[in-house]
Design an enzyme around this catalytic site. Sequence first.
Site, mmCIF file in Angstrom:
data_model
loop_
_atom_site.group_PDB
_atom_site.id
_atom_site.type_symbol
_atom_site.label_atom_id
_atom_site.label_comp_id
_atom_site.label_asym_id
_atom_site.label_seq_id
_atom_site.Cartn_x
_atom_site.Cartn_y
_atom_site.Cartn_z
ATOM 1 N N GLY A 172 0.726 -1.338 -0.063
ATOM 2 C CA GLY A 172 0.098 -0.213 -0.070
ATOM 3 C C GLY A 172 0.868 1.289 -0.084
ATOM 4 N NE ARG B 45 17.708 15.581 -5.007
ATOM 5 C CZ ARG B 45 17.060 16.619 -5.155
ATOM 6 N NH1 ARG B 45 16.708 17.409 -3.914
ATOM 7 N NH2 ARG B 45 16.306 16.906 -6.325
ATOM 8 C CB ILE C 114 -1.516 4.713 6.440
ATOM 9 C CG1 ILE C 114 -2.417 3.454 5.962
ATOM 10 C CG2 ILE C 114 -1.097 5.740 5.100
ATOM 11 C CD1 ILE C 114 -3.676 4.206 5.386
ATOM 12 C CG ASP C 115 -1.988 -0.831 7.833
ATOM 13 O OD1 ASP C 115 -3.148 0.408 7.488
ATOM 14 O OD2 ASP C 115 -2.266 -1.875 7.365
ATOM 15 C CG MET D 209 -7.670 2.299 5.357
ATOM 16 S SD MET D 209 -6.644 2.403 3.940
ATOM 17 C CE MET D 209 -7.524 1.902 2.561
ATOM 18 N N GLY E 263 -11.830 12.672 19.563
ATOM 19 C CA GLY E 263 -12.597 12.614 20.761
ATOM 20 C C GLY E 263 -13.680 11.820 20.439
ATOM 21 N NE ARG F 53 -27.980 8.994 7.701
ATOM 22 C CZ ARG F 53 -29.064 8.810 8.102
ATOM 23 N NH1 ARG F 53 -29.224 7.774 8.915
ATOM 24 N NH2 ARG F 53 -30.179 9.413 7.818
ATOM 25 N NE ARG G 259 -2.926 2.874 -0.156
ATOM 26 C CZ ARG G 259 -3.354 1.735 -0.452
ATOM 27 N NH1 ARG G 259 -3.795 1.068 0.479
ATOM 28 N NH2 ARG G 259 -3.229 1.437 -1.723
HETATM 29 O O1 F6P Z 1 -1.435 -0.271 3.169
HETATM 30 C C1 F6P Z 1 -2.175 -0.589 4.145
HETATM 31 C C2 F6P Z 1 -3.611 -0.614 3.731
HETATM 32 O O2 F6P Z 1 -4.079 0.726 3.399
HETATM 33 C C3 F6P Z 1 -4.629 -1.081 4.800
HETATM 34 O O3 F6P Z 1 -4.901 -0.326 5.879
HETATM 35 C C4 F6P Z 1 -5.663 -1.719 4.117
HETATM 36 O O4 F6P Z 1 -6.541 -2.514 4.766
HETATM 37 C C5 F6P Z 1 -5.004 -2.035 2.702
HETATM 38 O O5 F6P Z 1 -3.900 -1.520 2.506
HETATM 39 C C6 F6P Z 1 -5.945 -1.814 1.444
HETATM 40 O O6 F6P Z 1 -5.374 -2.207 0.466
HETATM 41 P P1 F6P Z 1 -5.673 -1.977 -0.879
HETATM 42 O O7 F6P Z 1 -5.310 -0.722 -1.479
HETATM 43 O O8 F6P Z 1 -5.056 -3.185 -1.770
HETATM 44 O O9 F6P Z 1 -7.127 -2.260 -1.302
#
Ligand code: F6P
Length: 322
Positions: free
Chosen positions: A11, A25, A127-128, A170, A186, A246, A255
């Site tokens: 990802g 660099r 990002i995880d 995510m 919060g 909701r 991302r």
């Molecule tokens: O890179 C990590 C991540 O963004 C996870 O948080 C998420 O579950 C997964 O990738 C989603 O993957 P894809 O972009 O392949 O759907």
Amino acid sequence: MQKIGVLTSGGDAPGMNACIRAVVRSTVQRGVEIVGIRRGYSGLLSGEFVKLNRRAVANIIQRGGTILESSRCEEMKTVEGRTKAIQILEREGIEGLVIIGGEGTFRGAAAIAEESRIKLIGIPATIDNDVYGTDYAIGFDTAINTAVEAIDRIRDTADAFERVFFVEVMGRLSGFIALEVGIAGGAEEIIIPEKETDLEELCHTLRESFKRGKRSSIIVVAEGNEVGHTVQIAQYVQYRLKVDCRVCILGHLQRGGAPTARDRVLASKLGIAAAEGILNGKEGHVVGENKGKVVYIPFREIGERKKELDMRLLKSSKVLAM
Ligand code: F6P
């Protein structure tokens, strides 16, 4: 060493470009040739190489995504795939490889490192934020800030309609994003894969909060492994409490976008440390930051050990939500 390669895999994460820039660099500075490999391990297997120099990475520090592009490559999980990758790297005269990505990416890297003489070094960018031994992975700070900004906006409309909002962030297997976003946004409740969710307890917490005078609530939910589970939770709560619920799924929005200053600095530091590391015999490691210091963690350790979530912080979130 005369020639090294760099690729991004898994990802994408904001700050990958800043990291590529730093790797390129600092490598060029040491008089070593560097090539980019497009589309992660998939591009490696199909021989997609691009020559890189200082100018090729100009004006990218502020850009999200990755100029090298990325992929998830099933073939690299097989011995045949890795053998092919090693042959291609050797044919190209690539003696070292800098791999920017997440946990899964490093498992592939560990196998190549064991099966060949190519020197590999990893940089955590996901990002995880679930890479063992490191405090922050590149991209995490940007992702959580994006999600918190979204929650601030959702709160306005949640208040206006006295609704309960379930905001899905995510994190399929880990709740690092959910935990920090929940605290910073919060949230009344934070639902993560590391802890089983008791829906009756959740309803009780919400009921009590209404009694204390709350009229709207935000629940942050990590996406988890089961598609649609946030919607199911929301439906259950709506049915049990007869309140208007909701769901907002933030998804890939988290991302993209320009990396925060913090991610750019981390990416630059780790990019330099990786280039130095690979040229100074630190191969077979992931370079990360731990308690503010640059550290090198063996690939094996990353594959075998799990980064633990701060459960005390999760507990504190309940006090904060009172
Ligand atoms: O890179 C990590 C991540 O963004 C996870 O948080 C998420 O579950 C997964 O990738 C989603 O993957 P894809 O972009 O392949 O759907």
